[in-house]
Design a protein around this motif. Structure first.
Motif, mmCIF file in Angstrom:
data_model
loop_
_atom_site.group_PDB
_atom_site.id
_atom_site.type_symbol
_atom_site.label_atom_id
_atom_site.label_comp_id
_atom_site.label_asym_id
_atom_site.label_seq_id
_atom_site.Cartn_x
_atom_site.Cartn_y
_atom_site.Cartn_z
ATOM 1 N N LEU A 1 0.855 -1.189 0.000
ATOM 2 C CA LEU A 1 0.000 0.000 0.000
ATOM 3 C C LEU A 1 0.887 1.234 0.000
ATOM 4 O O LEU A 1 1.818 1.312 0.819
ATOM 5 N N PRO A 2 0.635 2.153 -0.968
ATOM 6 C CA PRO A 2 -0.394 2.146 -2.010
ATOM 7 C C PRO A 2 -0.094 1.102 -3.078
ATOM 8 O O PRO A 2 1.030 0.611 -3.182
ATOM 9 N N TYR B 1 5.693 1.978 -11.074
ATOM 10 C CA TYR B 1 5.847 0.580 -11.453
ATOM 11 C C TYR B 1 4.561 -0.222 -11.282
ATOM 12 O O TYR B 1 4.549 -1.435 -11.458
ATOM 13 N N PHE B 2 3.446 0.450 -10.908
ATOM 14 C CA PHE B 2 2.198 -0.285 -10.749
ATOM 15 C C PHE B 2 1.803 -0.982 -12.048
ATOM 16 O O PHE B 2 1.335 -2.103 -12.059
ATOM 17 N N SER B 3 1.978 -0.295 -13.170
ATOM 18 C CA SER B 3 1.596 -0.884 -14.457
ATOM 19 C C SER B 3 2.549 -0.439 -15.556
ATOM 20 O O SER B 3 2.145 -0.173 -16.677
ATOM 21 N N ALA B 4 3.840 -0.310 -15.198
ATOM 22 C CA ALA B 4 4.818 0.157 -16.173
ATOM 23 C C ALA B 4 5.035 -0.889 -17.262
ATOM 24 O O ALA B 4 5.229 -2.065 -16.986
ATOM 25 N N THR B 5 4.981 -0.466 -18.522
ATOM 26 C CA THR B 5 5.207 -1.376 -19.641
ATOM 27 C C THR B 5 6.158 -0.737 -20.633
ATOM 28 O O THR B 5 6.323 0.485 -20.676
ATOM 29 N N LEU C 1 9.256 6.332 -1.634
ATOM 30 C CA LEU C 1 8.171 5.358 -1.722
ATOM 31 C C LEU C 1 7.133 5.777 -2.756
ATOM 32 O O LEU C 1 6.535 4.933 -3.427
ATOM 33 N N GLU C 2 6.918 7.079 -2.884
ATOM 34 C CA GLU C 2 5.995 7.557 -3.913
ATOM 35 C C GLU C 2 6.508 7.207 -5.308
ATOM 36 O O GLU C 2 5.728 6.957 -6.230
#
Length: 391
Positions: free
Chosen positions: A111-112, A164-168, A158-159
């Motif tokens: 989290l987040p 990288y949550f959905s890095a493509t 940390l922010e």
């Protein structure tokens, strides 16, 4: 602990995959190598997690104060495949970060995450996940740790993991594209030791951030095997710094004492004193002495460490003032040998010399039954010479 698997590759043009797979794999290897060379500390694909010792992520909290946070789970033991909920509370509005260190030493940001990007929480008690996803326990058996960090402002290092949550990465292939996923909903940290250093540096760099941290653990069991409850986690020591006196003049000695410090479940093995709060240890030991060469207000920092390496900090403030200007006083009498008293304090027999503050004083000179008494004003005087004639 994770809730799903993220496929490392997916196709956006089926025909491009058939004709360009060889080129795609070469290009993908080069791109991924460059990307991870720059971001190896932050996140990597789930199957390549670095192995670290448990509790590598733990950083020590600041001294206990009005800002408190707790984290806990419902049971001491979970088994692979079971869902788990994480509970936490914060005593004030804060940005919340939860890190997981699994039984293999892999660390990830829980989290987040991609599903819950808002990590600002009002003071209160909460349970995650709050959205339409779940946390599932994975194997193998062992101890898994959860750490929560609460801060009054976002912690930049940390922010930065949010990217990288959905890095493509998009790779052109004869008019189509091949996409490679670098992160996922819960980024995996490749070097927890480096992340710990970056977090500590980030907190030191911004003195306006108020923060605290806490952690908990649970056992991941093997089905059919009963695991006894884990021992309670080590409690950090409690630092207590005292100074005597706390208001002194320049070059006057101050005695510092840490004997009131204690460790609830072990022993304190180290005491470090930073007398001017510059980040450097000036003396070690339970007791120390120091003299200040310049006037000012000094925040003295005591750091103690217990036998398991946990630390705690306490501070004490010392006010250092410029020396009080004094007047040199010379008292003579005729005949000599008279007793001299200043403000009721015996100063000696004439002739006598002493120093005193530049203010009004009562002067009394006595010889046998004869006594001379007066009020003298020494304000603004460097010296004064007084002679009394008893004949």
């Amino acid at each position: 602990m994770a809730n799903q698997r993220i496929a490392p590759f997916r196709r956006t043009a089926p025909w491009a995959w058939k004709f360009g797979i060889g080129l795609a794999l070469v290009a993908l290897s080069l791109v991924l190598a460059g990307a991870f060379a720059q971001t190896s500390w932050a996140a990597e694909e789930e199957s390549s997690g670095a192995k670290v010792q448990p509790m590598t992520i733990i950083i020590q909290p600041p001294p206990a104060g009005p800002f408190n946070v707790r984290i806990w789970v419902d049971r001491p033991v979970y088994y692979p495949g079971e869902n788990i909920q994480i509970h936490f509370s914060t005593s004030r509005d804060a940005y919340i970060y939860i890190l997981d260190l699994d039984t293999q030493g892999n660390q990830r940001l829980l989290l987040p995450n991609q599903y819950e990007t808002d990590n600002f929480f009002r003071a209160g008690t909460y349970t995650v996940p709050r959205q339409n996803y779940s946390f599932a326990v994975e194997g193998p058996a062992g101890t898994e740790y959860l750490q929560i960090i609460a801060a009054s402002k976002p912690i930049r290092v940390l922010e930065d993991l949010r990217m990288y949550f959905s890095a493509t990465i998009n790779i052109p292939l004869f008019g189509g594209q091949l996409q490679a996923t670098l992160g996922g909903p819960f980024p995996l940290i490749s070097d927890p030791r480096d992340l710990r250093t970056r977090i500590e540096d980030s907190l030191r760099a911004d003195k306006s951030i108020q923060w605290t941290t806490a952690y908990t653990s649970f056992q991941v069991g093997t089905p059919g095997v009963v695991i006894p409850p884990p021992p309670p986690p080590n409690q950090p020591p409690v630092a207590r710094a005292d100074a005597d006196p706390t208001r002194v003049e320049v070059n006057q000695n101050v005695s510092f004492d840490a004997s009131r410090s204690y460790d609830p479940d072990g022993s304190i093995v180290y005491y470090g004193w930073d007398f001017n709060n510059d980040g450097r240890i000036d003396a070690t030991g339970m007791r120390a002495n120091w003299r200040y060469a310049q006037a000012g207000t000094y925040v003295v920092r005591l750091q103690v460490q217990d036998n398991l390496g946990f630390t705690s900090v306490d501070t004490v403030t010392v006010q250092v003032v410029a020396p009080t200007p004094l007047t040199q006083v010379m008292i003579r009498s005729n005949p000599s040998g008279a007793d001299v008293y200043l403000d009721g304090t015996y100063m000696g027999r004439t002739p006598v010399r002493f120093s005193t503050t530049r203010a009004w004083h009562e002067l009394r000179v006595k010889r046998f039954t004869d006594e001379w008494r007066t009020q003298i004003n020494l304000e603004g005087l460097d010296s004064i010479d007084i002679e009394i004639d008893f004949d």
